[in-house]
Design a protein around this motif. Structure first.
Motif, PDB file in Angstrom:
ATOM      1  N   LEU A 341       0.828  -1.206   0.000  1.00 29.90           N
ATOM      2  CA  LEU A 341       0.000   0.000   0.000  1.00 29.90           C
ATOM      3  C   LEU A 341       0.864   1.258   0.000  1.00 29.90           C
ATOM      4  CD1 LEU A 341      -2.778  -1.081   2.535  1.00 29.90           C
ATOM      5  CD2 LEU A 341      -2.926  -0.986   0.036  1.00 29.90           C
ATOM      6  N   ASP A 342       1.957   1.224   0.712  1.00 26.48           N
ATOM      7  CA  ASP A 342       2.866   2.379   0.712  1.00 26.48           C
ATOM      8  C   ASP A 342       3.456   2.596  -0.678  1.00 26.48           C
ATOM      9  OD1 ASP A 342       2.382   2.733   3.392  1.00 26.48           O
ATOM     10  OD2 ASP A 342       4.225   1.729   4.062  1.00 26.48           O
ATOM     11  N   TYR A 343       3.794   1.517  -1.366  1.00 26.35           N
ATOM     12  CA  TYR A 343       4.371   1.649  -2.696  1.00 26.35           C
ATOM     13  C   TYR A 343       3.329   2.223  -3.667  1.00 26.35           C
ATOM     14  CZ  TYR A 343       6.913   0.689  -6.967  1.00 26.35           C
ATOM     15  OH  TYR A 343       7.566   0.848  -8.162  1.00 26.35           O
ATOM     16  N   VAL A 344       2.110   1.730  -3.597  1.00 26.77           N
ATOM     17  CA  VAL A 344       1.053   2.246  -4.464  1.00 26.77           C
ATOM     18  C   VAL A 344       0.839   3.732  -4.215  1.00 26.77           C
ATOM     19  CG1 VAL A 344      -1.407   2.116  -5.010  1.00 26.77           C
ATOM     20  CG2 VAL A 344      -0.097   0.013  -4.657  1.00 26.77           C
ATOM     21  N   ASP A 345       0.832   4.131  -2.957  1.00 27.24           N
ATOM     22  CA  ASP A 345       0.624   5.535  -2.623  1.00 27.24           C
ATOM     23  C   ASP A 345       1.742   6.420  -3.176  1.00 27.24           C
ATOM     24  OD1 ASP A 345      -0.905   7.569  -1.077  1.00 27.24           O
ATOM     25  OD2 ASP A 345       0.974   7.702   0.057  1.00 27.24           O
ATOM     26  N   ALA A 346       2.951   5.892  -3.225  1.00 31.05           N
ATOM     27  CA  ALA A 346       4.085   6.675  -3.717  1.00 31.05           C
ATOM     28  C   ALA A 346       4.188   6.672  -5.242  1.00 31.05           C
ATOM     29  CB  ALA A 346       5.389   6.137  -3.113  1.00 31.05           C
ATOM     30  N   HIS A 347       3.399   5.835  -5.908  1.00 31.02           N
ATOM     31  CA  HIS A 347       3.478   5.740  -7.374  1.00 31.02           C
ATOM     32  C   HIS A 347       2.076   5.812  -7.993  1.00 31.02           C
ATOM     33  CE1 HIS A 347       7.249   3.922  -5.946  1.00 31.02           C
ATOM     34  NE2 HIS A 347       7.772   4.309  -7.095  1.00 31.02           N
ATOM     35  N   ARG A 348       1.270   6.707  -7.507  1.00 32.82           N
ATOM     36  CA  ARG A 348      -0.102   6.821  -7.992  1.00 32.82           C
ATOM     37  C   ARG A 348      -0.173   7.114  -9.482  1.00 32.82           C
ATOM     38  NH1 ARG A 348      -3.181  10.451  -3.325  1.00 32.82           N
ATOM     39  NH2 ARG A 348      -2.787   9.030  -1.560  1.00 32.82           N
ATOM     40  N   ASP A 349       0.804   7.841  -9.997  1.00 36.15           N
ATOM     41  CA  ASP A 349       0.768   8.194 -11.415  1.00 36.15           C
ATOM     42  C   ASP A 349       0.912   6.974 -12.320  1.00 36.15           C
ATOM     43  OD1 ASP A 349       3.409   7.993 -10.362  1.00 36.15           O
ATOM     44  OD2 ASP A 349       4.196   8.900 -12.199  1.00 36.15           O
ATOM     45  N   ARG A 350       1.474   5.874 -11.799  1.00 33.12           N
ATOM     46  CA  ARG A 350       1.660   4.667 -12.600  1.00 33.12           C
ATOM     47  C   ARG A 350       0.484   3.692 -12.491  1.00 33.12           C
ATOM     48  NH1 ARG A 350       4.241   4.227 -16.709  1.00 33.12           N
ATOM     49  NH2 ARG A 350       4.573   1.992 -16.361  1.00 33.12           N
ATOM     50  N   VAL A 351      -0.409   3.928 -11.553  1.00 30.86           N
ATOM     51  CA  VAL A 351      -1.485   2.973 -11.299  1.00 30.86           C
ATOM     52  C   VAL A 351      -2.368   2.740 -12.528  1.00 30.86           C
ATOM     53  CG1 VAL A 351      -3.594   2.580  -9.965  1.00 30.86           C
ATOM     54  CG2 VAL A 351      -1.489   3.278  -8.806  1.00 30.86           C
ATOM     55  N   PRO A 352      -2.814   3.775 -13.253  1.00 33.67           N
ATOM     56  CA  PRO A 352      -3.668   3.502 -14.421  1.00 33.67           C
ATOM     57  C   PRO A 352      -3.009   2.580 -15.440  1.00 33.67           C
ATOM     58  CG  PRO A 352      -3.781   5.823 -13.840  1.00 33.67           C
ATOM     59  CD  PRO A 352      -2.684   5.231 -13.009  1.00 33.67           C
ATOM     60  N   ALA A 353      -1.735   2.817 -15.759  1.00 29.39           N
ATOM     61  CA  ALA A 353      -1.042   1.967 -16.726  1.00 29.39           C
ATOM     62  C   ALA A 353      -0.912   0.537 -16.206  1.00 29.39           C
ATOM     63  CB  ALA A 353       0.337   2.542 -17.037  1.00 29.39           C
ATOM     64  N   VAL A 354      -0.667   0.396 -14.917  1.00 29.52           N
ATOM     65  CA  VAL A 354      -0.534  -0.939 -14.328  1.00 29.52           C
ATOM     66  C   VAL A 354      -1.867  -1.686 -14.375  1.00 29.52           C
ATOM     67  CG1 VAL A 354      -0.069  -2.191 -12.188  1.00 29.52           C
ATOM     68  CG2 VAL A 354       1.394  -0.287 -12.856  1.00 29.52           C
ATOM     69  N   LEU A 355      -2.962  -1.002 -14.073  1.00 33.78           N
ATOM     70  CA  LEU A 355      -4.274  -1.648 -14.104  1.00 33.78           C
ATOM     71  C   LEU A 355      -4.629  -2.106 -15.510  1.00 33.78           C
ATOM     72  CD1 LEU A 355      -6.388   0.642 -11.730  1.00 33.78           C
ATOM     73  CD2 LEU A 355      -5.238  -1.508 -11.197  1.00 33.78           C
ATOM     74  N   VAL A 356      -4.345  -1.280 -16.492  1.00 37.49           N
ATOM     75  CA  VAL A 356      -4.608  -1.669 -17.884  1.00 37.49           C
ATOM     76  C   VAL A 356      -3.782  -2.900 -18.246  1.00 37.49           C
ATOM     77  CG1 VAL A 356      -4.336  -0.976 -20.290  1.00 37.49           C
ATOM     78  CG2 VAL A 356      -5.297   0.635 -18.638  1.00 37.49           C
ATOM     79  N   ALA A 357      -2.514  -2.916 -17.857  1.00 41.38           N
ATOM     80  CA  ALA A 357      -1.649  -4.049 -18.166  1.00 41.38           C
ATOM     81  C   ALA A 357      -2.139  -5.322 -17.473  1.00 41.38           C
ATOM     82  CB  ALA A 357      -0.213  -3.741 -17.751  1.00 41.38           C
TER      83      ALA A 357
END
Length: 478
Positions: A341-357
């Motif tokens: 959860l800490d990593y996700v919070d620090a990389h929110r800008d990458r979350v959309p691309a990760v979810l699509v992948a």
């Protein structure tokens, strides 16, 4: 559990009226089932019992299914050693059969006895039952799993018949018998095969509850969801994705009180089935543990630099997991979950691309070659068989879309099927993308594809039947 008579809070009328209703959304009112293009659509309990010939054909399909699975096991998956989750299930089942309880097999092999709940207990219990009668080797556990796969094929036939008729049921069983995305799971010694079987049971019990929304049938549907949850924990979401719309949209229930009551019954039945395992875990771990202790490590392996950037985008990496040794797994679950959860919070800008992948990996819409290679290294799937699975999935998925449209036109509900696909989509978005994670959706896709193929066969045969009399007619002599 015996079926109860139709209660006072159901709408009186023909039992077959329970089949009427749109594919999604609440029905305006029960309506008669329109005849399908081939005269064999619509499903429902009014169809009657299958003929002896139908059962014999289904038996023949099951024999083919067994041959495919055992042949694949002996030809490509007959191994002396295994690792990862497969070893956890195999070794854990033998320890359970030996009276050691649900212990962590990797720690036990090092002389350390700690509780084990990396996965729900369903598949492990099935293998332990086989071990009790002497079937305790890797190969015999694989063969037992192949038999589960054959049972799935048989149930696909029964369920397909309920949805769209005799021919559709046999088509569903036939596709299930040879579809690589189903039988590739059956030699892997992992819980997907049991999840497939339980998934078909959930679908069948849901349609039975739709036909006649008695308290008993809703309770059975809820219990089926509970059993599926003991195979794979994410099936618990089906209470909201399936049981809720089933209670709200069942056309033969009158008023909100009986609908909420049926939903409560289904939810209570689910809770009753999983309660012994949950209470057992709450009593034996340091931290609160319910269905499994693996959510945290899975999240941590899926949320790190390797899976947010580069070729493993949307997948998972063992390099990201915390090395925990042989300590209590519930503590690891908490620690690793917080790290994720800490990593996700620090990389929110990458979350959309990760979810699509994650989504495209799972449904073969992107990263296809990389995922085929990942399946080989992580799940020991042969490259050629995986590629065959990709192409066959495309065919089944396209036909499934057509099948959904056909069910809607016939006013047969499709949400008992599409809920399984939605459940998988939510799961992979929360965790990571993997072909193996798509397994619980495969039976629904096969059943929907069978509806489309059955309709296609009906369209081809109907014109032929109409033309045949004219073709053989002879002119009358003067």
């Amino acid at each position: 559990m015996p079926d109860l008579a139709v209660s006072d809070d159901t709408v009186p009328g023909d039992e077959a009226a329970g089949d009427a209703g749109p594919a999604s959304g609440p029905p305006a009112a029960p309506a008669p089932q329109p005849e399908a293009a081939d005269g064999d659509g619509g499903g429902g309990e009014s169809r009657g019992r299958p003929s002896r010939t139908w059962w014999l054909v289904l038996l023949g399909i099951c024999v083919v299914a067994l041959g495919v699975r055992v042949g694949y096991t002996l030809g490509w998956q007959h191994v002396e050693t295994i690792g990862g989750d497969a070893y956890y299930y195999h070794r854990g089942a033998n320890l359970l059969a030996d009276g050691k309880g649900f212990v962590h097999p990797y720690a036990y092999d090092k002389g350390v006895t700690i509780p084990g709940a990396d996965h729900p207990p369903g598949y492990l219990v099935v293998l332990a039952a086989a071990s009790l009668v002497g079937l305790d080797t890797i190969l015999t556990h694989q063969i037992v799993t192949c038999l589960l796969g054959v049972a799935t094929v048989a149930l696909l036939g029964v369920t397909g018949r309920r949805i769209a008729g005799d021919r559709a049921g046999l088509i569903a069983a036939g596709v299930g018998a040879i579809y690589p995305c189903i039988w590739l799971n059956d030699a892997a010694l992992m819980s997907e095969t049991l999840a497939l079987l339980c998934g078909v049971v959930v679908i069948l019990t849901a349609y039975r509850a739709w036909d006649r929304p008695s308290p008993a049938r809703f309770a059975v549907a809820g219990a089926a969801i509970g059993l599926a949850t003991l195979a794979r924990a994410e099936a618990l979401m089906l209470v909201a994705l399936l049981a809720l719309p089933l209670a709200l949209w069942a056309p033969r229930l009158a008023g909100w009180r009986p609908r909420l009551g049926r939903l409560g019954l289904a939810g209570a039945a689910t809770a009753l089935v999983i309660a012994p395992w949950v209470l057992y875990n709450l009593a034996r771990f340091e931290e609160p543990a319910t269905l499994s202790t693996q959510a945290g490590p899975t999240l941590e392996a899926a949320n790190c630099d390797q899976t947010y950037f580069g070729p493993a985008l949307g997948s998972w990496s063992v390099q990201c997991a915390t090395q925990w040794g042989d300590r209590d797994r519930s503590v690891l679950d908490r620690v690793s979950r917080q790290k994720a959860l800490d990593y996700v919070d620090a990389h929110r800008d990458r979350v959309p691309a990760v979810l699509v992948a994650r989504f495209t990996r799972t449904f073969a819409l992107g990263h296809v070659d990389d995922q085929v290679n990942a399946d080989y290294f992580a799940d020991a799937r042969p490259i050629d068989a995986s590629r065959a699975g990709v192409w066959s999935f495309y065919a089944v998925a396209v036909a499934a879309v057509a099948g959904t449209v056909i069910l809607r036109r016939r006013r047969v509900p499709s949400f008992p099927l599409t809920s399984a696909v939605l459940n998988v989509a939510i799961t992979v978005l929360l965790f990571y993308g993997s072909t193996r994670f798509r397994a619980p959706a495969e039976p629904a896709l096969v059943l929907l594809a069978a509806v489309a193929l059955d309709a296609l066969v009906g369209r081809v045969r109907r014109p032929a039947a109409e033309v045949a009399p004219a073709a053989v007619a002879e002119p009358t002599p003067a």
